[in-house]
Design an enzyme around this catalytic site. Structure first.
Site, PDB file in Angstrom:
ATOM      1  N   ASN A   1      -2.910   8.477  -1.261  1.00 24.85           N
ATOM      2  CA  ASN A   1      -2.194   8.289  -2.461  1.00 24.85           C
ATOM      3  C   ASN A   1      -2.673   7.237  -3.515  1.00 24.85           C
ATOM      4  O   ASN A   1      -2.714   7.384  -4.652  1.00 24.85           O
ATOM      5  CB  ASN A   1      -0.760   8.117  -2.394  1.00 24.85           C
ATOM      6  CG  ASN A   1       0.095   8.933  -1.663  1.00 24.85           C
ATOM      7  OD1 ASN A   1      -0.032  10.179  -1.774  1.00 24.85           O
ATOM      8  ND2 ASN A   1       0.847   8.589  -0.881  1.00 24.85           N
TER       9      ASN A   1
ATOM     10  N   ASN B   1      -7.022  -1.116   2.121  1.00 24.08           N
ATOM     11  CA  ASN B   1      -5.843  -0.915   1.551  1.00 24.08           C
ATOM     12  C   ASN B   1      -5.442   0.504   2.154  1.00 24.08           C
ATOM     13  O   ASN B   1      -5.843   1.535   1.645  1.00 24.08           O
ATOM     14  CB  ASN B   1      -5.891  -0.822   0.132  1.00 24.08           C
ATOM     15  CG  ASN B   1      -4.520  -0.765  -0.794  1.00 24.08           C
ATOM     16  OD1 ASN B   1      -3.441  -0.419   0.076  1.00 24.08           O
ATOM     17  ND2 ASN B   1      -4.271  -1.064  -1.881  1.00 24.08           N
TER      18      ASN B   1
ATOM     19  N   ASP C   1      -4.873  -0.262  16.057  1.00 22.66           N
ATOM     20  CA  ASP C   1      -5.811  -0.053  17.399  1.00 22.66           C
ATOM     21  C   ASP C   1      -7.323   0.122  16.797  1.00 22.66           C
ATOM     22  O   ASP C   1      -8.000  -0.387  17.538  1.00 22.66           O
ATOM     23  CB  ASP C   1      -5.592   0.914  18.369  1.00 22.66           C
ATOM     24  CG  ASP C   1      -4.252   0.420  19.130  1.00 22.66           C
ATOM     25  OD1 ASP C   1      -3.506  -0.320  18.963  1.00 22.66           O
ATOM     26  OD2 ASP C   1      -3.588   1.580  20.127  1.00 22.66           O
TER      27      ASP C   1
ATOM     28  N   SER D   1       0.160  -4.445  -5.157  1.00 20.69           N
ATOM     29  CA  SER D   1       1.426  -4.863  -5.246  1.00 20.69           C
ATOM     30  C   SER D   1       1.794  -5.746  -4.287  1.00 20.69           C
ATOM     31  O   SER D   1       0.678  -6.211  -3.102  1.00 20.69           O
ATOM     32  CB  SER D   1       2.521  -3.795  -5.070  1.00 20.69           C
ATOM     33  OG  SER D   1       2.254  -3.076  -3.885  1.00 20.69           O
TER      34      SER D   1
HETATM   35  C1  DQA Z   1      -0.053  -0.395  -1.508  1.00 23.39           C
HETATM   36  C2  DQA Z   1       1.423  -0.649  -0.952  1.00 23.39           C
HETATM   37  C3  DQA Z   1       1.938   0.145   0.158  1.00 23.39           C
HETATM   38  O1  DQA Z   1       3.408  -0.163   0.389  1.00 23.39           O
HETATM   39  C4  DQA Z   1       2.095   1.506  -0.505  1.00 23.39           C
HETATM   40  O2  DQA Z   1       2.568   2.689   0.118  1.00 23.39           O
HETATM   41  C5  DQA Z   1       0.818   2.037  -1.336  1.00 23.39           C
HETATM   42  C6  DQA Z   1      -0.002   0.860  -2.013  1.00 23.39           C
HETATM   43  C7  DQA Z   1      -0.421  -1.190  -2.602  1.00 23.39           C
HETATM   44  O3  DQA Z   1      -1.736  -1.193  -2.673  1.00 23.39           O
HETATM   45  O4  DQA Z   1       0.416  -2.119  -3.041  1.00 23.39           O
HETATM   46  O5  DQA Z   1       0.557   3.102  -1.196  1.00 23.39           O
HETATM   47  O6  DQA Z   1      -1.000  -0.389  -0.216  1.00 23.39           O
END
Ligand code: DQA
Length: 155
Positions: free
Chosen positions: A10, A73, A86, A101
């Site tokens: 995403n 990330n 792992d 975030s």
């Molecule tokens: C994230 C935080 C995750 O909890 C979330 O599922 C994301 C983005 C962030 O960059 O803040 O997809 O990794």
């Protein structure tokens, strides 16, 4: 020297996805600024984004013996993927966990990170600035390791 920046599910939607949480910059904007920091240190940076857990793990494997550091990330796979955990445990270089975030200040399911136990450190809650800080941290941790040896990672 070489760093691989990994982006999980995403994150390809950054700029459109929940801008109130993740900001309006696109992933390509973050990668461009991360690369500029790496290149300022004379490092090269490769970036991989995938929505596929297996492909993310393959990218960690590909970095073995090739990259001095990983900045990861992993999106929501951060909270669920023991396979990613792992794979990262089998990577010899520096690992920096990265989030735009601050997951610790969000929903309870985000409070657990399976990446954290195999990471050298964490950059979270800094928005896009985090990409630059995470690369800077990776470069300095690798330099500290080269100087002091593993286990003495004072930046
Ligand atoms: C994230 C935080 C995750 O909890 C979330 O599922 C994301 C983005 C962030 O960059 O803040 O997809 O990794």
């Amino acid at each position: 020297m070489h760093v691989t920046l990994l982006s999980g599910p995403n994150l390809d939607l950054l700029g459109q996805r929940e801008p109130e949480v993740y900001g309006t910059d696109r992933l390509s904007d973050h990668v461009r600024r991360a690369r500029a920091v790496a290149e300022a240190h004379g490092w090269r940076l490769d970036h991989v984004q995938t929505n596929d857990e297996g492909a993310l793990i393959d990218a960690v494997h590909d970095a073995r013996g090739r990259s001095d550091a990983l900045v990861v990330n992993a999106g929501a796979l951060t909270h669920t993927s023991w396979s990613l955990h792992d794979a990262l445990a089998a990577f010899d270089g520096v690992v920096v966990e990265l989030h735009l975030s601050n997951p610790a200040a969000r929903e309870p399911f985000r409070h657990t990170s399976v990446v954290a136990p195999v990471a050298d450190g964490l950059v979270a809650g800094m928005g896009g600035l985090g990409y630059e800080l995470a690369i800077e941290a990776a470069v300095r941790l690798v330099a500290a390791r080269a100087h002091d040896g593993p286990g003495k990672e004072e930046p």
